[in-house]
Design a protein around this motif. Structure first.
Motif, mmCIF file in Angstrom:
data_model
loop_
_atom_site.group_PDB
_atom_site.id
_atom_site.type_symbol
_atom_site.label_atom_id
_atom_site.label_comp_id
_atom_site.label_asym_id
_atom_site.label_seq_id
_atom_site.Cartn_x
_atom_site.Cartn_y
_atom_site.Cartn_z
ATOM 1 N N LEU A 42 51.003 -47.953 -84.852
ATOM 2 C CA LEU A 42 52.145 -47.968 -83.947
ATOM 3 C C LEU A 42 51.643 -47.686 -82.548
ATOM 4 C CD1 LEU A 42 55.181 -47.849 -83.165
ATOM 5 C CD2 LEU A 42 55.062 -45.412 -83.671
ATOM 6 N N ILE A 43 51.953 -48.575 -81.633
ATOM 7 C CA ILE A 43 51.672 -48.339 -80.223
ATOM 8 C C ILE A 43 53.016 -48.300 -79.523
ATOM 9 C CG2 ILE A 43 50.619 -49.234 -78.117
ATOM 10 C CD1 ILE A 43 48.422 -50.410 -79.863
ATOM 11 N N GLY A 44 53.317 -47.172 -78.914
ATOM 12 C CA GLY A 44 54.542 -46.983 -78.150
ATOM 13 C C GLY A 44 54.173 -46.573 -76.748
ATOM 14 N N ILE A 45 54.569 -47.355 -75.790
ATOM 15 C CA ILE A 45 54.130 -47.128 -74.417
ATOM 16 C C ILE A 45 55.271 -46.545 -73.603
ATOM 17 C CG2 ILE A 45 53.134 -48.192 -72.373
ATOM 18 C CD1 ILE A 45 51.352 -48.429 -74.837
ATOM 19 N N PRO A 46 55.205 -45.335 -73.093
ATOM 20 C CA PRO A 46 54.261 -44.285 -73.452
ATOM 21 C C PRO A 46 54.746 -43.539 -74.698
ATOM 22 C CG PRO A 46 55.676 -43.479 -71.711
ATOM 23 C CD PRO A 46 56.101 -44.901 -72.008
ATOM 24 N N MET A 47 53.855 -42.825 -75.323
ATOM 25 C CA MET A 47 54.206 -42.035 -76.504
ATOM 26 C C MET A 47 53.516 -40.677 -76.410
ATOM 27 S SD MET A 47 53.491 -42.663 -80.532
ATOM 28 C CE MET A 47 54.284 -44.237 -80.512
ATOM 29 N N LEU A 54 55.795 -37.378 -85.526
ATOM 30 C CA LEU A 54 57.024 -37.732 -86.225
ATOM 31 C C LEU A 54 56.833 -38.998 -87.049
ATOM 32 C CD1 LEU A 54 60.148 -37.449 -86.643
ATOM 33 C CD2 LEU A 54 60.393 -38.802 -84.549
ATOM 34 N N TRP A 55 56.232 -40.024 -86.457
ATOM 35 C CA TRP A 55 56.004 -41.289 -87.171
ATOM 36 C C TRP A 55 54.983 -41.118 -88.286
ATOM 37 C CZ3 TRP A 55 57.709 -46.445 -86.811
ATOM 38 C CH2 TRP A 55 58.821 -46.613 -85.998
ATOM 39 N N ARG A 56 53.953 -40.325 -88.061
ATOM 40 C CA ARG A 56 52.964 -40.090 -89.123
ATOM 41 C C ARG A 56 53.618 -39.420 -90.327
ATOM 42 N NH1 ARG A 56 49.884 -38.019 -84.779
ATOM 43 N NH2 ARG A 56 48.500 -39.620 -83.986
ATOM 44 N N GLU A 57 54.391 -38.381 -90.068
ATOM 45 C CA GLU A 57 54.999 -37.616 -91.158
ATOM 46 C C GLU A 57 56.151 -38.353 -91.834
ATOM 47 O OE1 GLU A 57 56.086 -33.887 -89.398
ATOM 48 O OE2 GLU A 57 53.992 -33.253 -89.180
ATOM 49 N N ARG A 58 57.012 -38.945 -91.052
ATOM 50 C CA ARG A 58 58.223 -39.540 -91.617
ATOM 51 C C ARG A 58 57.988 -40.917 -92.219
ATOM 52 N NH1 ARG A 58 64.143 -40.525 -88.920
ATOM 53 N NH2 ARG A 58 65.162 -40.881 -90.914
ATOM 54 N N PHE A 59 57.109 -41.722 -91.608
ATOM 55 C CA PHE A 59 56.947 -43.109 -92.028
ATOM 56 C C PHE A 59 55.564 -43.426 -92.584
ATOM 57 C CE2 PHE A 59 59.965 -43.217 -88.355
ATOM 58 C CZ PHE A 59 61.113 -43.317 -89.124
ATOM 59 N N GLY A 60 54.657 -42.459 -92.590
ATOM 60 C CA GLY A 60 53.333 -42.691 -93.142
ATOM 61 C C GLY A 60 52.435 -43.552 -92.280
ATOM 62 N N VAL A 61 52.710 -43.597 -90.975
ATOM 63 C CA VAL A 61 51.872 -44.376 -90.056
ATOM 64 C C VAL A 61 50.514 -43.690 -89.964
ATOM 65 C CG1 VAL A 61 51.620 -45.175 -87.674
ATOM 66 C CG2 VAL A 61 53.851 -45.219 -88.776
ATOM 67 N N THR A 62 49.444 -44.475 -90.059
ATOM 68 C CA THR A 62 48.108 -43.876 -90.059
ATOM 69 C C THR A 62 47.528 -43.705 -88.666
ATOM 70 O OG1 THR A 62 47.140 -46.052 -90.454
ATOM 71 C CG2 THR A 62 47.548 -44.673 -92.381
ATOM 72 N N TRP A 63 47.978 -44.513 -87.697
ATOM 73 C CA TRP A 63 47.408 -44.399 -86.356
ATOM 74 C C TRP A 63 48.478 -44.696 -85.316
ATOM 75 C CZ3 TRP A 63 45.756 -47.677 -82.210
ATOM 76 C CH2 TRP A 63 44.876 -47.054 -81.314
ATOM 77 N N CYS A 64 48.695 -43.762 -84.412
ATOM 78 C CA CYS A 64 49.659 -43.922 -83.324
ATOM 79 C C CYS A 64 48.938 -43.745 -82.003
ATOM 80 C CB CYS A 64 50.759 -42.872 -83.407
ATOM 81 S SG CYS A 64 51.768 -42.949 -84.874
ATOM 82 N N SER A 65 49.336 -44.549 -81.036
ATOM 83 C CA SER A 65 48.755 -44.425 -79.714
ATOM 84 C C SER A 65 49.802 -44.813 -78.691
ATOM 85 C CB SER A 65 47.524 -45.323 -79.577
ATOM 86 O OG SER A 65 46.975 -45.179 -78.284
ATOM 87 N N GLY A 66 49.624 -44.342 -77.494
ATOM 88 C CA GLY A 66 50.548 -44.705 -76.444
ATOM 89 C C GLY A 66 50.245 -44.019 -75.136
#
Length: 92
Positions: A42-47, A54-66
């Motif tokens: 998940l890339i959310g600009i900005p994050m 939140l995304w890692r815990e709730r949705f199991g996303v392995t890598w977030c950046s922003g």
């Protein structure tokens, strides 16, 4: 959103940081539950770190950046994951 992710089989999501916060706090849906763990990046600009967690815990996303924005031409390169082995760099 989750119905579209499920239908497309998406595993990469790019969104505005505000949308990541709203989607992250949205009520659970059957589609959301079926898609848990499907999104790897998940890339959310900005994050900020809170939304990423939140995304890692709730949705199991392995890598977030922003943290990179305002660099239209090179944003993805700057967001890339690199593993460093000595002096050699390899992308994941």
């Amino acid at each position: 959103m989750w119905a579209e992710i499920e239908q497309a089989g998406a595993n990469f999501v790019l969104m505005l940081g505000t949308m990541a916060l709203l989607a992250g706090n949205a009520p659970e849906t059957p589609e959301m539950l079926r898609c848990r763990g499907r999104i790897r990046t998940l890339i959310g600009i900005p994050m900020n770190a809170h939304v990423a967690q939140l995304w890692r815990e709730r949705f199991g996303v392995t890598w977030c950046s922003g943290t990179v924005y305002g660099s239209t031409e090179v944003g993805q390169a700057l967001n890339a994951r690199f593993f460093v082995f000595g002096a050699i760099q390899q992308t994941a």
